[in-house]
Design a protein around this motif. Structure first.
Motif, PDB file in Angstrom:
ATOM      1  N   SER A   1       0.825  -1.214   0.000  1.00 46.39           N
ATOM      2  CA  SER A   1       0.000   0.000   0.000  1.00 46.39           C
ATOM      3  C   SER A   1       0.853   1.255   0.000  1.00 46.39           C
ATOM      4  CB  SER A   1      -0.926   0.007   1.213  1.00 46.39           C
ATOM      5  OG  SER A   1      -1.877  -1.007   1.097  1.00 46.39           O
TER       6      SER A   1
ATOM      7  N   GLN B   1      -2.790   2.504  -4.410  1.00 46.93           N
ATOM      8  CA  GLN B   1      -3.379   2.214  -5.706  1.00 46.93           C
ATOM      9  C   GLN B   1      -3.005   0.819  -6.178  1.00 46.93           C
ATOM     10  OE1 GLN B   1      -2.411   5.332  -8.463  1.00 46.93           O
ATOM     11  NE2 GLN B   1      -3.125   6.922  -7.091  1.00 46.93           N
TER      12      GLN B   1
ATOM     13  N   CYS C   1      -3.141  -3.101  -6.581  1.00 47.64           N
ATOM     14  CA  CYS C   1      -4.239  -4.050  -6.667  1.00 47.64           C
ATOM     15  C   CYS C   1      -3.748  -5.407  -6.185  1.00 47.64           C
ATOM     16  CB  CYS C   1      -4.747  -4.144  -8.096  1.00 47.64           C
ATOM     17  SG  CYS C   1      -5.537  -2.630  -8.648  1.00 47.64           S
ATOM     18  N   TYR C   2      -4.053  -5.676  -4.929  1.00 46.66           N
ATOM     19  CA  TYR C   2      -3.727  -6.966  -4.352  1.00 46.66           C
ATOM     20  C   TYR C   2      -4.935  -7.444  -3.574  1.00 46.66           C
ATOM     21  CZ  TYR C   2      -3.149  -4.657   0.172  1.00 46.66           C
ATOM     22  OH  TYR C   2      -3.364  -3.949   1.320  1.00 46.66           O
TER      23      TYR C   2
ATOM     24  N   ASP D   1      -8.827 -11.122 -13.006  1.00 45.98           N
ATOM     25  CA  ASP D   1      -8.719  -9.659 -12.974  1.00 45.98           C
ATOM     26  C   ASP D   1      -7.294  -9.244 -13.298  1.00 45.98           C
ATOM     27  OD1 ASP D   1      -8.732  -6.959 -12.514  1.00 45.98           O
ATOM     28  OD2 ASP D   1      -9.390  -7.084 -10.428  1.00 45.98           O
TER      29      ASP D   1
ATOM     30  N   ASP E   1      -5.919  -6.444 -13.191  1.00 45.21           N
ATOM     31  CA  ASP E   1      -5.403  -5.403 -12.301  1.00 45.21           C
ATOM     32  C   ASP E   1      -4.991  -5.936 -10.931  1.00 45.21           C
ATOM     33  OD1 ASP E   1      -5.787  -3.407 -14.211  1.00 45.21           O
ATOM     34  OD2 ASP E   1      -7.875  -3.129 -13.612  1.00 45.21           O
ATOM     35  N   THR E   2      -5.449  -7.123 -10.586  1.00 40.24           N
ATOM     36  CA  THR E   2      -5.070  -7.733  -9.314  1.00 40.24           C
ATOM     37  C   THR E   2      -3.882  -8.641  -9.570  1.00 40.24           C
ATOM     38  OG1 THR E   2      -7.355  -7.653  -8.558  1.00 40.24           O
ATOM     39  CG2 THR E   2      -5.871  -9.082  -7.348  1.00 40.24           C
TER      40      THR E   2
END
Length: 95
Positions: free
Chosen positions: A28, A34, A36-37, A61, A63-64
């Motif tokens: 973080s 921002q 993504c986890y 996903d 972004d993850t």
């Protein structure tokens, strides 16, 4: 290219929830909230259906890119789509 490279998925494993918390805080801070986890730890209380849904989200996903995992989520985990696995248990580090 960094961890956000398209298609890259990473798992960070520890059997200690304090280590997972520390890694989550570091991600973080490094990504200014921002990143993504997702966490796949003892917080998943919905049984197998919640586990299947969470793993599908991580897999599908784009972004993850990071999954934080403790011993609860490790059993029977399909790692075929994962690029990197990091084991961060102190018991595996003799230093």
């Amino acid at each position: 290219a960094g961890p956000a490279e398209q298609g890259t998925k990473c798992i960070v494993y520890s059997s200690f929830i304090e280590v997972i918390d520390s890694v989550a805080n570091s991600i973080s801070e490094a990504l200014f909230d921002q990143g993504c986890y997702m966490r796949f730890t003892t917080n998943l209380r919905g049984g197998m259906s919640e586990r299947i849904k969470a793993l599908a989200q991580f897999r599908d996903d784009p972004d993850t890119t990071v999954l934080l995992l403790d011993g609860v989520g490790a059993l029977g985990l399909d790692l075929s789509f994962v690029s990197h696995v990091f084991i961060v248990d102190p018991i595996w580090d003799p230093a």
